[in-house]
Enzyme design. Structure first.
Site, PDB file in Angstrom:
ATOM      1  N   CYS A 147      -1.595   2.144  -2.596  1.00 30.79           N
ATOM      2  CA  CYS A 147      -0.905   1.209  -3.490  1.00 30.79           C
ATOM      3  C   CYS A 147       0.441   0.765  -2.952  1.00 30.79           C
ATOM      4  O   CYS A 147       1.015  -0.214  -3.439  1.00 30.79           O
ATOM      5  CB  CYS A 147      -0.739   1.828  -4.877  1.00 30.79           C
ATOM      6  SG  CYS A 147      -2.300   2.315  -5.645  1.00 30.79           S
ATOM      7  N   HIS A 159       4.543  -2.538  -8.506  1.00 30.84           N
ATOM      8  CA  HIS A 159       3.119  -2.209  -8.433  1.00 30.84           C
ATOM      9  C   HIS A 159       2.584  -2.104  -9.855  1.00 30.84           C
ATOM     10  O   HIS A 159       3.185  -1.454 -10.713  1.00 30.84           O
ATOM     11  CB  HIS A 159       2.936  -0.892  -7.684  1.00 30.84           C
ATOM     12  CG  HIS A 159       1.559  -0.317  -7.765  1.00 30.84           C
ATOM     13  ND1 HIS A 159       0.422  -1.074  -7.566  1.00 30.84           N
ATOM     14  CD2 HIS A 159       1.129   0.946  -8.038  1.00 30.84           C
ATOM     15  CE1 HIS A 159      -0.642  -0.302  -7.703  1.00 30.84           C
ATOM     16  NE2 HIS A 159      -0.234   0.933  -7.988  1.00 30.84           N
ATOM     17  N   ASN A 196      -4.996  -1.811 -12.030  1.00 34.67           N
ATOM     18  CA  ASN A 196      -4.442  -1.348 -10.764  1.00 34.67           C
ATOM     19  C   ASN A 196      -5.332  -1.830  -9.621  1.00 34.67           C
ATOM     20  O   ASN A 196      -6.438  -1.340  -9.438  1.00 34.67           O
ATOM     21  CB  ASN A 196      -4.353   0.177 -10.768  1.00 34.67           C
ATOM     22  CG  ASN A 196      -3.678   0.730  -9.523  1.00 34.67           C
ATOM     23  OD1 ASN A 196      -3.522   0.038  -8.522  1.00 34.67           O
ATOM     24  ND2 ASN A 196      -3.295   1.992  -9.580  1.00 34.67           N
TER      25      ASN A 196
END
EC number: 2.3.1.180
Length: 318
Positions: free
Chosen positions: A112, A245, A275
């Protein structure tokens, strides 16, 4: 010499998987998912869509926004956890699909945090004169790693791609970046599988200890935000937009609070795509730009953390 973001682009697959649909497969509800994560839906790649296919559309849109022809690109970096294949790199595959060749093209794997790692790397290339026009992509088909019977992970992830075009400039663009990693925490967020003699060895699905990840992420993101601002000689009040993020609304809110920022100055897209790992920051950035919220001359703080643990941030004058 500096590198500046000349254009942004993104792509989300057509198929949408809502919380209500997930609730028919696992023991959960829309209310439960939204209250704990902020996610309302996620996009899932089609059976015939690979990571490079998603990346291609995002890159083409970024090039168009930048007013740059693909023949001008002299560096391509793809941040991904879900490559098309073990090798060649997804970047090489994407380069071929773009119909260009010869210049460096490679993948970066920092889960990520991948986009921040890739952006920082491209920035070094441009600042040193090794590249004049770099394309940085975050692209993922994380749905391929999801156990759809695991309530703790299947609600979180989705697929997508985002890209930026970096060009050399005499005006400051990327002001500062910070990258960190700590492999001691590798066991709490991982996908263990590896190929061996034609078989997969280890668990092929995402494993996550949610509470442990949350605690580490909140602390690490707060610290890296402060250190990046200090490196650039700026204050928290100098930041116009936080582009984090998109993993969990609670982590995003915690980071904003630490920076003394109103959520009105935070780009939030986690509700719409969940996500998407390395794709989530450039997806949010492109959404902010195309909505008209993010304007030229404003200061952006982008940051992310993922398995490894790997984390980092980038302070950018857009």
């Amino acid at each position: 010499m500096y590198s500046r973001i000349a254009g942004t682009g993104s792509y989300l697959p057509e198929k949408i998987l809502t919380n209500a649909e997930l609730a028919q497969r696992v023991d959960t509800t829309d209310e439960w998912i939204v209250s704990r994560t902020g996610i309302r839906q996620r996009h899932i790649a089609a059976e015939d869509q690979r990571t490079s296919d998603l990346a291609l559309i995002a890159v083409e849109r970024a090039l168009e926004a930048a007013g740059v022809d693909k023949s001008e690109v002299d560096l391509l970096i793809v941040a991904t956890t879900t490559p098309d294949s073990i090798f060649p790199s997804t970047a090489c595959t994407l380069q071929n699909k773009l119909g260009v060749h010869g210049f460096p093209a490679f993948d970066i794997q920092a889960v990520c945090a991948g986009f921040i790692y890739a952006l920082s790397t491209a920035d070094q290339f441009v600042k040193s004169g090794a590249a004049k026009c770099a394309v940085v992509v975050g692209a993922e088909t994380v749905s391929n790693l999801i156990n759809w019977e695991d309530r703790g992970t299947c609600i979180l992830f989705g697929d997508g791609a985002g890209a930026v075009v970096l060009t050399a400039s005499e005006e400051p663009g990327i002001l500062a970046t910070q990258l960190h990693a700590d492999g001691r925490y590798s066991g709490i967020l991982k996908t263990d599988a590896r190929p061996k003699q034609g078989e997969l060895v280890g668990d092929p699905y995402v494993y996550m200890e949610g509470n442990a990840v949350f605690k580490f992420a909140v602390k690490a993101l707060a610290e890296v935000a402060e250190s990046t601002l200090a490196k650039a000689g700026l204050q928290k009040s100098d930041v116009d937009w936080l582009v984090p993020h998109q993993a969990n609304i609670r982590i995003i809110e915690s980071t904003a609070k630490h920076l003394h920022m109103s959520m009105d100055n935070v780009i939030v897209t986690v509700d719409m795509h969940g996500n998407t790992s390395a794709a989530s920051i450039p997806l949010a950035l492109d959404a902010g730009v195309r909505s008209g919220k993010i304007q030229r001359g404003q200061t952006l703080l982008m940051e992310g953390i993922g398995g490894g643990f790997a984390w980092g941030s980038a302070l950018v004058k857009y």
